[in-house]
Write a protein that holds these residues in place. Structure first.
Motif, PDB file in Angstrom:
ATOM      1  N   GLY A   6       0.825  -1.202   0.000  1.00 54.82           N
ATOM      2  CA  GLY A   6       0.000   0.000   0.000  1.00 54.82           C
ATOM      3  C   GLY A   6       0.851   1.240   0.000  1.00 54.82           C
ATOM      4  N   VAL A   7       0.201   2.388  -0.048  1.00 56.04           N
ATOM      5  CA  VAL A   7       0.893   3.672   0.036  1.00 56.04           C
ATOM      6  C   VAL A   7       0.961   4.058   1.511  1.00 56.04           C
ATOM      7  CG1 VAL A   7       0.823   6.111  -0.605  1.00 56.04           C
ATOM      8  CG2 VAL A   7       0.121   4.368  -2.263  1.00 56.04           C
ATOM      9  N   LEU A   8       2.151   4.210   2.023  1.00 52.77           N
ATOM     10  CA  LEU A   8       2.352   4.513   3.436  1.00 52.77           C
ATOM     11  C   LEU A   8       2.268   6.014   3.715  1.00 52.77           C
ATOM     12  CD1 LEU A   8       3.144   3.673   6.314  1.00 52.77           C
ATOM     13  CD2 LEU A   8       5.531   3.803   5.589  1.00 52.77           C
ATOM     14  N   GLU A   9       2.928   6.806   2.866  1.00 52.90           N
ATOM     15  CA  GLU A   9       2.984   8.241   3.080  1.00 52.90           C
ATOM     16  C   GLU A   9       2.546   8.986   1.821  1.00 52.90           C
ATOM     17  OE1 GLU A   9       7.010   8.153   5.864  1.00 52.90           O
ATOM     18  OE2 GLU A   9       7.137   8.852   3.795  1.00 52.90           O
ATOM     19  N   LEU A  30      -7.303  15.536  11.720  1.00 54.00           N
ATOM     20  CA  LEU A  30      -6.110  14.684  11.790  1.00 54.00           C
ATOM     21  C   LEU A  30      -5.296  15.004  13.039  1.00 54.00           C
ATOM     22  CD1 LEU A  30      -4.915  14.706   8.067  1.00 54.00           C
ATOM     23  CD2 LEU A  30      -6.471  13.111   9.211  1.00 54.00           C
ATOM     24  N   THR A  31      -4.640  13.988  13.569  1.00 50.83           N
ATOM     25  CA  THR A  31      -3.801  14.124  14.753  1.00 50.83           C
ATOM     26  C   THR A  31      -2.336  14.040  14.338  1.00 50.83           C
ATOM     27  OG1 THR A  31      -5.501  13.069  16.096  1.00 50.83           O
ATOM     28  CG2 THR A  31      -3.260  13.110  17.005  1.00 50.83           C
ATOM     29  N   PRO A  32      -1.522  15.032  14.728  1.00 53.74           N
ATOM     30  CA  PRO A  32      -0.104  14.968  14.369  1.00 53.74           C
ATOM     31  C   PRO A  32       0.652  13.947  15.223  1.00 53.74           C
ATOM     32  CG  PRO A  32      -0.551  16.970  15.613  1.00 53.74           C
ATOM     33  CD  PRO A  32      -1.869  16.270  15.419  1.00 53.74           C
ATOM     34  N   PHE A  33       1.567  13.225  14.556  1.00 53.41           N
ATOM     35  CA  PHE A  33       2.490  12.326  15.260  1.00 53.41           C
ATOM     36  C   PHE A  33       3.677  13.118  15.784  1.00 53.41           C
ATOM     37  CE2 PHE A  33       1.143   8.835  12.171  1.00 53.41           C
ATOM     38  CZ  PHE A  33       0.426   8.129  13.108  1.00 53.41           C
ATOM     39  N   THR A  34       4.215  13.959  14.904  1.00 54.34           N
ATOM     40  CA  THR A  34       5.417  14.714  15.215  1.00 54.34           C
ATOM     41  C   THR A  34       5.470  15.924  14.291  1.00 54.34           C
ATOM     42  OG1 THR A  34       7.827  14.563  15.521  1.00 54.34           O
ATOM     43  CG2 THR A  34       6.902  13.387  13.624  1.00 54.34           C
ATOM     44  N   GLY A  45      -5.109   7.666   9.094  1.00 51.61           N
ATOM     45  CA  GLY A  45      -6.004   6.512   9.187  1.00 51.61           C
ATOM     46  C   GLY A  45      -5.512   5.321   8.407  1.00 51.61           C
ATOM     47  N   ALA A  46      -5.943   4.141   8.816  1.00 48.53           N
ATOM     48  CA  ALA A  46      -5.641   2.875   8.132  1.00 48.53           C
ATOM     49  C   ALA A  46      -4.153   2.688   7.839  1.00 48.53           C
ATOM     50  CB  ALA A  46      -6.453   2.755   6.840  1.00 48.53           C
TER      51      ALA A  46
END
Length: 139
Positions: A6-9, A30-34, A45-46
């Motif tokens: 799949g497409v990750l980024e 959306l929630t930021p990771f960093t 998501g997903a």
């Protein structure tokens, strides 16, 4: 041949990081990771990640600490396109969310397989899409 999973980024390049963060957190939820001054990574998501890069700030190789390695330079310009997968039952709530935030819907498509797409712009003019199942044979 080995398989892809799949497409990750997916990456978008933005002119104003604070403005883009406000849009993707406040409007898109959306929630930021960093994040730092030149990029923000969001949980899309997903298992997928949306990366926002400040245009022109990724033109040099990034050397990571220790023995982690390097990230080669990259950049982008223009109004690019990306799509978010949504459930068909979430189409109307998404329309309301966009309307409530003053985001104009520029287009709507009813696909032959039964999927629907809504098209709108982020503050940098990128064409964003919300797509329900039935848009592609794989979705």
């Amino acid at each position: 041949m080995p398989e892809l999973n799949g497409v990750l980024e997916t990456a978008l390049y933005v002119e104003d990081m604070a403005r883009a963060q406000t849009f993707f957190e406040g409007v898109m939820g959306l929630t930021p990771f960093t994040a730092d001054h030149r990029f923000t990574a969001f949980d899309a998501g997903a298992g997928s990640v949306l990366l926002l890069f400040l245009r022109g700030e990724t033109l040099e190789t990034v050397v990571l600490p220790g023995d982690m390695g390097t990230i080669p330079p990259h950049d982008g310009s223009g109004r690019v396109h990306m799509a978010f997968a949504i459930a068909a039952s979430d189409l109307a709530p998404w329309e309301a969310q966009l309307r409530d935030h003053g985001v104009a819907i520029e287009g709507r498509t009813h696909w032959p397989r039964g999927g629907e797409s809504l098209y709108f712009r982020d503050p940098d003019g990128h064409l964003l899409e919300l797509a329900t199942p039935g848009v592609w044979p794989s979705y």
